[in-house]
Write an enzyme that holds these catalytic residues in place. Structure first.
Site, mmCIF file in Angstrom:
data_model
loop_
_atom_site.group_PDB
_atom_site.id
_atom_site.type_symbol
_atom_site.label_atom_id
_atom_site.label_comp_id
_atom_site.label_asym_id
_atom_site.label_seq_id
_atom_site.Cartn_x
_atom_site.Cartn_y
_atom_site.Cartn_z
ATOM 1 N N GLN A 155 0.848 -1.195 0.000
ATOM 2 C CA GLN A 155 0.000 0.000 0.000
ATOM 3 C C GLN A 155 0.880 1.239 0.000
ATOM 4 O O GLN A 155 1.643 1.470 0.936
ATOM 5 C CB GLN A 155 -0.895 -0.041 1.238
ATOM 6 N N SER B 120 0.886 6.453 2.730
ATOM 7 C CA SER B 120 1.478 7.413 3.664
ATOM 8 C C SER B 120 2.732 8.059 3.088
ATOM 9 O O SER B 120 3.492 7.443 2.341
ATOM 10 C CB SER B 120 1.832 6.724 4.981
ATOM 11 N N SER C 254 4.488 -1.414 4.215
ATOM 12 C CA SER C 254 4.705 -2.786 4.668
ATOM 13 C C SER C 254 4.896 -3.705 3.463
ATOM 14 O O SER C 254 4.085 -3.687 2.526
ATOM 15 C CB SER C 254 3.516 -3.277 5.494
ATOM 16 N N GLU D 159 -9.328 -2.769 6.859
ATOM 17 C CA GLU D 159 -8.208 -3.232 7.672
ATOM 18 C C GLU D 159 -8.653 -3.782 9.028
ATOM 19 O O GLU D 159 -7.862 -4.402 9.723
ATOM 20 C CB GLU D 159 -7.214 -2.083 7.913
ATOM 21 N N GLU E 110 -6.224 9.413 17.290
ATOM 22 C CA GLU E 110 -6.780 10.761 17.170
ATOM 23 C C GLU E 110 -7.750 10.847 15.981
ATOM 24 O O GLU E 110 -8.833 11.442 16.077
ATOM 25 C CB GLU E 110 -5.650 11.787 17.007
#
Length: 378
Positions: free
Chosen positions: A123, A126, A158, A239, A357
């Protein structure tokens, strides 16, 4: 019609008899490079028995299983100390995205090889300045005469060093959600550079990925241009089906911690109280997860954000309790290696798959109806 409990019994029987490839263990969402041979062999056995990609429709190679059956599968493989698939990205994230947004030729090309385990995916979401805030992605894909050219940097990828393909979120338009698009990236393409990130526990499951003038064909685009945010939200929602398996791991960690503290003479009244509190929290997590599944919650529902926060912060507190109970010397000891690994990665759980958060923001806005937080301009 098969019930959830009959499925559990069938699965337990199969897991008790299935041969284990040498070196196989429950490595979590993604294998290390050194675990790939065993991981691919295990996934091939799962596929042959019909347990790979359980929730996928039958016409795409799956079993059409329910959310409850998929959750049971994650839990039972955790009990058996085996991985539930080659890695999480292809079966749980990319497959459902391609079924909803992909073209028929993309589905025909990629889905069968995800089911068989021939292709592993990573993926590419990020970035150094856009982790939890995916709307801030800066990696850019620009149109060329023959397709797209991509430039940018990704991090915390990952399995990037072992994957054949990646699902990429890149900016094709202006700022914000609407300027994002999703692509398929061959990880061996010219201009793709993967650099391992060494973690505090000594492993390198994560990678930095640099994309320098990476050329993609027109058919690499998933869905329509500007549809990347919808793809990303669907990906992240899927996920969280393994939260019950997380509870299995937590119970195991608490048992290991109690045994290790007893061996070191550090299992006093205060430590026993701490372990009891964590044990109760883990049971609450598992029970809440079971209720969400029974009520038909889907992975993208806000109830899974509740579970994500509960699981992440309980896992973190288990790690903290281990350090307090066993002392810092435990972190450099070769004894109790699985327990030490859990202690070291505990804090990471509050970041992986969406920070606590971010989950609280989701709950505040979707369940409580509170206004969105003000957005900082870049």
């Amino acid at each position: 019609m098969q019930t959830a409990e009959s499925f559990r019994s069938e699965l337990r029987e199969w897991l008790s008899q299935a041969p284990r490839p040498e070196g196989l263990h429950d490595y979590g969402p993604t294998p290390l490079d050194t675990e790939m041979v065993a991981a691919r062999a295990w996934h091939a056995q799962l596929a042959a028995a019909g347990y790979a990609c359980l929730r996928w429709p039958v016409e795409h190679g799956g079993r059409g299983a329910s959310v409850a059956e998929q959750a049971i599968f994650a839990e039972e493989t955790a009990y058996a100390d085996v991985p539930r698939q080659l890695n999480i990205v292809g079966p749980d994230l990319v497959g459902p995205v391609l079924m909803r947004y992909g073209r028929p030729d993309q589905q025909e090309r990629y889905l069968p090889r995800i089911v068989s385990g021939e292709d592993m995916w990573c993926q590419l979401f990020s970035e150094p300045d856009a982790g939890s805030d995916l709307a801030g992605v800066r990696t850019r894909a620009r149109r060329t005469d023959s397709g797209w050219a991509v430039d940018g940097q990704k991090v915390w990828t990952s399995g990037g060093a072992s994957a054949e393909f990646g699902i990429l979120l890149a900016r094709t338009g202006g700022p914000g959600h609407g300027g994002l698009s999703a692509f398929v990236v061959p990880m061996r393409a010219a201009g793709v550079e993967v650099r391992p990130v060494v973690q505090i526990d000594g492993e390198s499951k994560f990678n930095e990925v640099y994309l320098t003038d990476v050329r993609l064909d027109d058919d690499a685009l998933i869905g329509d241009e500007g549809q990347g945010w919808a793809v990303a939200m669907m990906t992240l929602g899927n996920e969280r089906l393994s939260l019950g398996a997380n509870a299995v791991g937590m119970f195991r960690a608490l048992g290991d911690m109690a045994a290790a503290a007893g061996e070191r003479g550090r299992l006093g009244a205060a430590q026993q109280a701490s372990l009891t509190d964590l044990w109760v929290r883990t049971w609450i997590l598992r029970t809440t997860w079971e209720r969400a599944i029974a009520e038909g919650a889907e992975p993208g529902d806000a109830s899974f954000s509740v579970l994500k926060v509960m699981a992440s912060e309980t896992y973190r507190d288990i790690g903290n309790a281990g350090v307090e109970m066993l002392g810092l010397d435990a972190l450099v000891s070769e004894d109790h290696e699985p327990l030490v690994q859990r202690m070291l990665v505990g804090h990471a759980q509050t970041l992986l798959g969406g920070t606590s958060e971010i989950q609280r923001n989701i709950l505040a806005e979707r369940l409580l109806g509170l206004p969105r937080e003000p957005q900082l301009t870049r």
